[in-house]
Scaffold this active site. Structure first.
Site, PDB file in Angstrom:
ATOM      1  CG  ASP A 224      -1.750   1.083   1.138  1.00  0.00           C
ATOM      2  OD1 ASP A 224      -1.970   1.758   0.300  1.00  0.00           O
ATOM      3  OD2 ASP A 224      -2.689   1.106   2.071  1.00  0.00           O
TER       4      ASP A 224
ATOM      5  CG  ASP B  34      -3.433   3.556  -3.426  1.00  0.00           C
ATOM      6  OD1 ASP B  34      -4.129   3.084  -3.602  1.00  0.00           O
ATOM      7  OD2 ASP B  34      -3.233   4.278  -2.302  1.00  0.00           O
ATOM      8  CD  GLU B  35      -5.100  -0.484  -1.127  1.00  0.00           C
ATOM      9  OE1 GLU B  35      -5.197  -1.811  -0.374  1.00  0.00           O
ATOM     10  OE2 GLU B  35      -5.930   0.311  -0.813  1.00  0.00           O
TER      11      GLU B  35
ATOM     12  CB  CYS C 227     -29.799 -16.672  -9.778  1.00  0.00           C
ATOM     13  SG  CYS C 227     -28.428 -15.741  -8.910  1.00  0.00           S
TER      14      CYS C 227
ATOM     15  CG  HIS D 157     -30.007 -11.328 -12.644  1.00  0.00           C
ATOM     16  ND1 HIS D 157     -30.329 -12.420 -13.243  1.00  0.00           N
ATOM     17  CD2 HIS D 157     -29.186 -11.632 -11.451  1.00  0.00           C
ATOM     18  CE1 HIS D 157     -29.800 -13.520 -12.279  1.00  0.00           C
ATOM     19  NE2 HIS D 157     -29.550 -12.880 -11.283  1.00  0.00           N
TER      20      HIS D 157
END
Length: 618
Positions: free
Chosen positions: A105, A196-197, A543, A562
């Site tokens: 991070d 940034d991660e 579903c 859907h």
């Protein structure tokens, strides 16, 4: 003074928002002071009213769960205890301690990039953004309680000397690409979750080079600094969930290593606050705490029977996995992207000129992002957040795949015009139902080849044969088809969905605040086949898939799935009706009778019924 009167004198103490949640670098902040400032400056605003609505929603959810818990008998609890024990055994059997995952991070990324670009800002309280919204705050600013997703005017109240720097995403994207260049050296299949991660599976690197996770983390941090001049914090653990938690412990410019040992994992997780876990936001945190008294991950296991009794299978599995310190260990398979989106937040305005300019900018960004990934879509969704924080979505199914700014903007403009006049504070665009990369076709996706049309014609043949297309009743049949075909000359249909979604931070720290979609039937233009609701707040009525409150993005994509499925079915049916009607409209009553007569002697439609004869004088 009793607690009630004290609460009335200090109402801000119960006012919890995204702005009052602590981030790395805010450990010594006077939280009550921040709460008071946020409360006083928000009171009476549309944001404040929206927060009150959210609090009422949370309170209602908690009361419902408390009522459900009160109805549980000792026999019920014993039953669910057995279910919980079985789940725990199954989950424990899935534990994998052979992998080494790393989560990186970047430290105050946007702010750090701006400081790198302008060294005179170093050591000063800095916020990237403006008076309406902050994207990132430097660690110097965080000491005052300033944080990402906070309005700039509140941040200025907390920190009078705060320096604002406008955002420059081209610059941030450039530095993000530099970090990803480093990531590829350690894991070519790294998982980027934002600019940034990222998650990296460094198992092979550790094995091949004889390095520990701690050594790889230190080496990677050094490589990123050499490449970018920026620092990052790293967490290393046996799975992704724990690695992300670990990366937040020694920020900024630090690392934390959790050994691949079950005892170490259970010790680490025992006192860990549940809010530290990705997927547990404010709503879920309040429900678990106020209904079951759960505040730490270990409490999940202590209350496993009640967890299984009050929550769906998917949610209870997730909560128990958290209690066991289990998370993802396998790199997800590359799947075709389901959607791509971009949005902008700004000061609330009803100025149509400004709104359309914002829409044009967003369309340009979306088009650019799509073209970078070679994507062409035909389901465009417009997201609007009003000045009162009501979130609406408007979607249109297009006749062809598009990706250019001009085509996106044209269709988005039509959707926005239908909502005017309106005061907005956010506009977003999302494209889905992408072209199949293997087919490389840009033609009308509803157009069938002759072979496809004939092969799929059996169902249409039966429908055709069952219609008594005689002169005395053909008008009713044609009128019905005409209503279908003339609903829109371009065969583009607008589908609407009105939801009441909460405000979320730039990194989705309020994922738990996701409310289920309302009035989905309206989203499908009244088409019941597309109706989807979240039964008990978790279960898709269409579903049966279960998605807990924390999975906001997954829910949005599931609803899109859907919706797109319904649009595709509707479009296919529409094309079939259109072809039959088109033939009947141009044929004489005599010829229609003749076609009907010929079909009686065979179980197929004459081939000429599929084509419209040209004029004889041509």
């Amino acid at each position: 003074m009793d607690s009630k009167s004290e609460g009335e004198d200090r109402p801000w103490q119960s006012y919890h928002t995204a702005y009052t949640n602590a981030k790395a670098g805010m450990e010594g902040v006077d939280k009550e002071k921040v709460q008071k400032v946020v409360y006083e400056m928000s009171k009476g605003s549309k944001y404040f009213e929206n927060e009150q609505r959210k609090e009422a929603y949370i309170k209602q959810k908690i009361e419902n769960l408390q009522q459900q818990r009160a109805k549980l008998t000792d026999k019920d609890i014993a039953h669910f205890q057995k279910i919980a024990e079985k789940k725990i055994v199954e989950l424990e059997a899935s534990r994998d301690l052979t992998k080494t995952w790393l989560h990186t991070d970047m430290d105050a990324f946007y702010a750090a990039v701006e400081i790198l670009d302008n060294p005179s800002l170093k050591g000063k309280p800095l916020a990237v953004g403006g008076m309406s919204m902050i994207c990132t705050a430097s660690y110097e600013a965080r000491k005052f309680g300033v944080r990402a997703a906070m309005p700039g005017f509140i941040a200025r109240k907390l920190c009078p000397d705060l320096i604002f720097v406008p955002t420059n995403f081209d610059k941030y994207t450039h530095f993000s690409e530099l970090t990803r260049k480093v990531f590829r050296q350690y894991d070519p299949n790294f998982i980027a979750t934002s600019l940034d991660e990222a998650y990296l599976n460094v198992t092979d690197v550790c094995s091949e080079r004889g390095l520990s996770g701690e050594e790889v983390a230190a080496e990677l941090r050094g490589a990123i600094y050499d490449e970018t001049g920026l620092t990052c914090s790293v967490g290393v653990a046996p799975n992704r969930m724990l690695a992300k938690v670990c990366s937040d412990i020694n920020k900024p410019n630090g690392q934390f290593i959790l050994l691949n040992d079950r005892g170490a994992v259970m010790t680490f997780i025992s006192s860990l606050p549940i809010r530290k876990i990705g997927g547990i936001g404010k709503v879920t945190e309040h429900m678990l705490r106020d209904v079951l008294g759960i505040t730490t991950c270990d409490d999940m296991l202590k209350n496993s029977a009640l967890v299984c009794a009050l929550f769906s299978d998917l949610s209870s599995d997730f909560f128990l996995s958290v209690g066991l310190g289990l998370g993802g260990t396998h790199t997800p398979e590359n799947r075709m992207r389901k959607s791509i989106s971009t949005e902008r937040t700004f000061t609330a305005t009803s100025d149509t000129t400004l709104l359309f300019q914002k829409l044009a900018d967003i369309a340009e960004t979306l088009s650019s992002d799509m073209q970078k990934e070679n994507l062409w879509g035909r389901n465009l969704t417009l997201k609007l957040k009003t000045s009162s924080f009501e979130v609406k979505t408007r979607a249109v199914s297009l006749q062809k795949y598009i990706s250019s700014k001009e085509e996106i903007l044209t269709n988005a403009t039509n959707l926005l015009k239908a909502e005017l006049p309106v005061s907005l504070r956010l506009i977003g665009l999302r494209m889905s139902q992408f072209r199949d990369e293997d087919k490389h076709t840009l033609v009308d996706p509803t157009q069938k080849t002759l072979s496809e049309f004939i092969l799929s014609g059996s169902s249409h043949s039966k429908a055709y044969e069952n219609q008594d297309i005689s002169s005395e009743n053909s008008s009713d049949y044609l009128l019905e088809d005409k209503n279908l075909c003339e609903s829109d000359g371009t065969r583009e249909k607008e589908h609407r969905c009105v939801t009441s979604e909460p405000e979320s931070s730039s990194k989705r720290e309020e994922l738990g605040d996701s409310s289920s979609a309302k009035d989905i039937n309206e989203a499908c233009g009244g088409n019941a086949n597309c109706e989807i609701q979240w039964v008990d707040g978790y279960i898709c009525s269409k579903c049966g898939i279960e998605l807990p409150l924390g999975f906001e993005e997954e829910r949005r994509e599931h609803a899109d799935y859907h919706l797109a499925q319904s649009l595709q079915q509707e479009e296919s049916a529409h094309v079939a009706h259109d072809k039959v009607y088109h033939k009947l409209e141009h044929s004489s009553p005599k010829s229609r009778k003749k076609q009907k007569a010929s079909s009686q002697g065979a179980k197929f439609i004459p081939i000429d019924a599929f084509f419209t004869k040209g004029k004889k004088n041509l």
